[in-house]
Design an enzyme around this catalytic site. Structure first.
Site: not given
Ligand code: FAD
Ligand code: NAI
Length: 557
Positions: A136, A138, A274, A297, A536
Site C-alpha cells: 500500500g 506505507c 502544508g 503553513e 548506560h
Molecule cells: P494504504 O496503505 O493506503 O493501502 C491501501 C491499499 O488499497 C493500496 O495498496 C491501494 O492500492 C489499495 N486499494 C484502494 N482501493 C482499492 C480497490 N477498490 N480495490 C483494490 N485495492 C484497492 N504512517 C506511519 O505510521 N509512519 C510513517 O512514517 C508514515 N509516513 C508516511 C509518509 C507519506 C509520504 C505518506 C503519504 C503516508 C505516511 N504514513 C505514515 C501514513 C501511512 O502510509 C498510512 O497511514 C498507511 O499506509 C495506511 O494503511 P492502509 O492499509 O489503511 O492503507
Molecule cells: P497533516 O494533516 O499532517 O498536515 C497538513 C498541514 O497542512 C496542516 O498543518 C494544515 O494546517 C496544513 N494546511 C492545510 N491546508 C493548507 C493550505 N491551504 N495552506 C497551507 N497549509 C495548509 O497532513 P500531511 O502532512 O499531508 O500528512 C497526511 C497524513 O499522513 C498525516 O496526517 C499522517 O497521518 C500521515 N503521515 C505520517 C507520517 C509519520 O507518521 N511520520 C509521515 C507522513 C505522513
C-alpha cells in the site's frame, strides 16, 4: 472403538504440513504420548504425539504427503476392528475444506495485508484484492520511501558536518543513487510481503474491487471482471492526498508526496504547502540534499498536534538546516512560469511571491472509498470515511473496515493494529481496538515522538498532572551523538503518578517511545520506570531521568 487421528496445529501460523517420518507402521501398538510422526510446515514443524492408545490400523497420510491441520492422518483402534467406515471420503474432505470461513480483504496495505495474515492464522481461506501494489501507501509511497530518503539525507548531513567529530569528508550527493537505493528498499520489503502472504496461503487478486451487494464484490482485473462471494469482508483501501481549490494548483510544477518521492533530479527550490508531518519530513530531507525549501503553513505553528515545546526544537533544527518557515500564511495562487512556478502567499493582508522549481502540496489526506460502490452494500460513511466501531465493524454484518479509509488517525501501525482486530472479530473473536498506546512519530532531525497525553491536552481536559522533563544535555549518549538539544517529557497523574503520556525529541526518539507506549499499556506509574534499570550509555536513560524528574529527584538534571 476405532478413532481418527488428525494432523495437529503445531503453531499458530501452521495451516498444513508434510509428513516426513512415520515412527510406526500399520499393526503396531501405540501408547498415549508416543511420537507418531514428524511434520514439516514451512520453516517450522514438529512431531505429532498420539492422544489415543491402540493398534495403528491405517495410515492415511504417508511420508512425503501433505495434509491440512485437522485432516485425518491415521486410524487407531483394536486389532482386527473394521474401520472402513472411518476412512474419509474425498468428497467429505472437500466439503469440510469448503466450510472454512472465507475472508476477502480489499486493499493490501499495512492494514489489509496484516488482516489477511491474521485471518489466515486463524484458519480462514483468505483473498486479498489489490489494485496496485501490496504494501500500500506505507511501503510504496509513504513511510518506507520517505524514511529511505531521510536516511540518505542524515548520512549526507553527518558527512558534511563530520569535521566536528574529527571526520573530514567532502561528500557529494548522487541523487539518482539516492532514489535507486530507496526503490531497492521498497522492492525488497514489498517482495517480503508477497512472500509472507504466500507462506500464509493467502490468495492475491490483482484488480480493483467494488461491492455489487452485501455479499458480492466485483473485481476489475486485466483479464476482465471477476465476482467474489465471501463470508466476511475487510475493507482496507487507505487514503489519497487532499486537494485544495487554489488557483493554479494543477500547474505542472505542483506535486504531491508521491511525486516528491520519485523526482529524477533534486530541485533547486521547493515550496511546501502544508507544515504537517509530510511537509516537515520532506523539508528535512530536501533541505539536507541542498534544495532551498520554504514551508507555508496556514496555522500559527507547524505540527499542531505535537507538543509545542517539542515542535520548537524541531523547528529550530529545520531552520538551521536552511529551510524557511512561514506560519499563519495562506497560499493565494500558483502561477506556471515554465521552468518555475511563482507561489503567491499572504500573511496579515500582505502578499509575497516565492519562486520555486517544485511546489509540494501536502495538506492532509482523505479516505479512499470512491471506487468501492459502498452504497450497493449499504455501508454507512461520514463524508468519505467508513463508519466503524471499536471492533472495526461497519453497520453491515460481516463487513469490517480498517486503517486510513475509516478516516481516523492515518498511521501505518494504527491500520495494522486495526487489521489484526478486524481479522480476529471476523473469525469469531471479541477483539477491541484501543488507541491508548498509539505513538505518533515525526522523522525530522532530531526525531520527535509522542504517546498518550501531551501537556496541552492534559491542561485542556483539566487533568491534574505533573510533568517530568529531562534535557538530553544531561545524557551522555546524546552528547556523544551531538543530539543534546532535545528532551524527554513524561506526563503523570499528579496523585497516582500513573504515566499519562510521554514526548521525546532527540536521537532515536521514534524507537524509544515504545517504552512510553508499554507504560500506558500496563498502566505503569513513574516508579515502575524508575525501578527499571536502563543501560548506560544510552539515550533511553533519559526516559528514566524524566521519570525521576516527575518525582523531583533527577540525578543528572
Ligand atoms: P494504504 O496503505 O493506503 O493501502 C491501501 C491499499 O488499497 C493500496 O495498496 C491501494 O492500492 C489499495 N486499494 C484502494 N482501493 C482499492 C480497490 N477498490 N480495490 C483494490 N485495492 C484497492 N504512517 C506511519 O505510521 N509512519 C510513517 O512514517 C508514515 N509516513 C508516511 C509518509 C507519506 C509520504 C505518506 C503519504 C503516508 C505516511 N504514513 C505514515 C501514513 C501511512 O502510509 C498510512 O497511514 C498507511 O499506509 C495506511 O494503511 P492502509 O492499509 O489503511 O492503507
Ligand atoms: P497533516 O494533516 O499532517 O498536515 C497538513 C498541514 O497542512 C496542516 O498543518 C494544515 O494546517 C496544513 N494546511 C492545510 N491546508 C493548507 C493550505 N491551504 N495552506 C497551507 N497549509 C495548509 O497532513 P500531511 O502532512 O499531508 O500528512 C497526511 C497524513 O499522513 C498525516 O496526517 C499522517 O497521518 C500521515 N503521515 C505520517 C507520517 C509519520 O507518521 N511520520 C509521515 C507522513 C505522513
Amino acid at each position: 472403538m476405532a478413532k481418527i487421528l488428525t494432523l495437529p496445529k503445531l503453531s499458530v501460523v501452521m495451516k498444513e504440513g508434510t509428513v516426513i517420518n512415520w515412527y510406526f507402521k500399520e499393526g503396531d501398538l501405540i501408547k498415549k504420548g508416543d511420537i507418531l510422526y514428524d511434520v514439516e510446515a514451512g520453516k517450522m514443524g514438529g512431531s505429532a504425539e498420539s492422544e489415543e492408545e491402540g493398534v495403528l490400523l491405517k495410515i492415511l497420510v504417508n511420508v512425503g504427503d501433505k495434509a491440512k491441520c485437522g485432516q485425518a492422518v491415521a486410524i487407531i483402534g483394536e486389532e482386527g476392528e473394521d474401520f472402513t467406515e472411518l476412512i474419509p471420503k474425498e468428497e467429505e474432505q472437500e466439503e469440510k475444506e469448503k466450510k472454512r470461513t472465507t475472508v476477502t480483504v480489499i486493499g493490501g496495505g499495512p492494514g489489509g495485508y496484516v488482516a489477511a495474515i491474521r485471518a489466515a492464522q486463524l484458519g480462514a481461506e483468505v483473498t486479498v484484492i489489490e489494485k496496485c501494489h501490496v504494501g500500500g501507501t506505507c511501503l510504496n509511497e509513504g513511510c518506507i520511501p520517505t524514511k529511505a530518503l531521510l536516511h540518505s539525507a542524515e548520512v549526507y548531513e553527518n558527512a558534511k558536518n563530520g569535521a566536528d567529530i574529527g571526520v573530514i569528508a567532502q561528500p557529494v550527493l548522487d541523487f539518482t543513487k539516492v532514489m535507486e537505493r530507496k526503490n531497492a528498499v521498497v522492492k525488497r520489503l514489498v517482495d517480503g510481503i508477497h512472500a509472507l502472504l504466500k507462506a500464509n496461503g493467502v490468495n492475491i487478486i490483482e484488480g480493483e474491487g467494488s461491492f455489487a451487494d452485501r455479499t458480492t464484490v466485483k473485481v476489475k482485473t486485466a483479464d476482465g471482471e471477476r465476482k467474489i462471494i465471501s463470508d466476511k469482508y475487510i475493507i482496507a483501501t487507505g487514503s489519497v492526498p487532499s486537494t485544495v481549490p487554489i488557483k493554479g494548483i494543477d500547474s505542472p510544477q505542483c506535486i504531491d508526496s508521491t511525486g516528491a518521492l520519485s523526482l529524477e533530479k533534486c530541485p533547486e527550490s521547493m515550496v511546501v504547502i502544508g507544515g504537517g508531518v509530510i511537509g516537515v519530513e520532506m523539508a528535512t530531507a530536501y533541505s539536507s540534499f541542498g534544495t532551498k525549501v520554504t514551508i507555508v503553513e496556514m496555522l500559527p505553528r507547524l505540527l499542531m498536534n505535537m507538543d509545542e515545546d517539542m515542535t520548537a526544537v524541531a523547528v529550530k533544527a529545520i531552520e538551521k538546516n536552511g529551510a524557511e518557515i512561514m506560519t499563519s500564511t495562506k497560499v493565494v495562487s500558483v502561477d506556471d512560469m515554465g521552468e518555475k512556478a511563482v507561489v503567491t502567499v499572504e500573511k496579515d493582508g500582505v502578499q509575497e511571491q516565492i519562486e520555486a522549481e517544485k511546489v509540494l502540496v501536502c495538506i492532509g489526506r482523505i479516505p479512499n472509498t470512491d471506487s468501492l460502490n459502498l452504497e450497493a452494500a449499504g455501508i454507512e460513511c461520514e463524508r468519505r470515511a467508513i463508519k466503524v466501531n471499536d471492533y472495526m465493524e461497519t453497520n453491515v454484518r460481516n463487513i469490517y473496515a480498517i486503517g486510513d479509509c475509516t478516516g481516523g488517525t492515518m498511521l501505518a501501525h494504527v491500520a495494522s493494529a486495526q487489521g489484526e482486530k478486524a481479522a480476529e472479530n471476523a473469525m469469531g473473536n471479541d477483539s477491541r481496538y484501543d488507541s491508548k498506546t498509539n505513538p505518533s512519530c515525526v522523522y525530522t532531525n532530531p526525531e520527535m515522538a509522542s504517546v498518550g497525553y501531551t501537556e496541552e491536552q492534559a491542561k485542556k481536559e483539566g487533568i491534574s498532572y505533573t510533568a517530568g522533563v529531562f534535557s538530553l544535555g544531561g545524557n551522555g549518549k546524546s552528547v556523544i551523538m551531538n543530539g543534546d538539544e532535545g528532551f524527554v517529557k513524561i506526563i503523570a497523574h499528579s496523585r497516582s503518578k500513573k504515566v499519562l503520556g510521554m514526548q521525546i525529541v532527540g536521537p532515536r526518539a521514534t524507537d524509544m517511545i515504545a517504552e512510553g507506549a508499554l507504560a500506558l499499556s500496563v498502566n505503569a506509574g513513574i516508579e515502575d520506570i524508575i525501578n527499571t534499570i536502563h543501560a548506560h550509555p544510552t539515550v533511553s536513560e533519559a526516559v528514566r531521568e524524566a521519570a525521576l524528574a516527575a518525582d523531583g529527584r533527577a540525578i543528572h538534571g
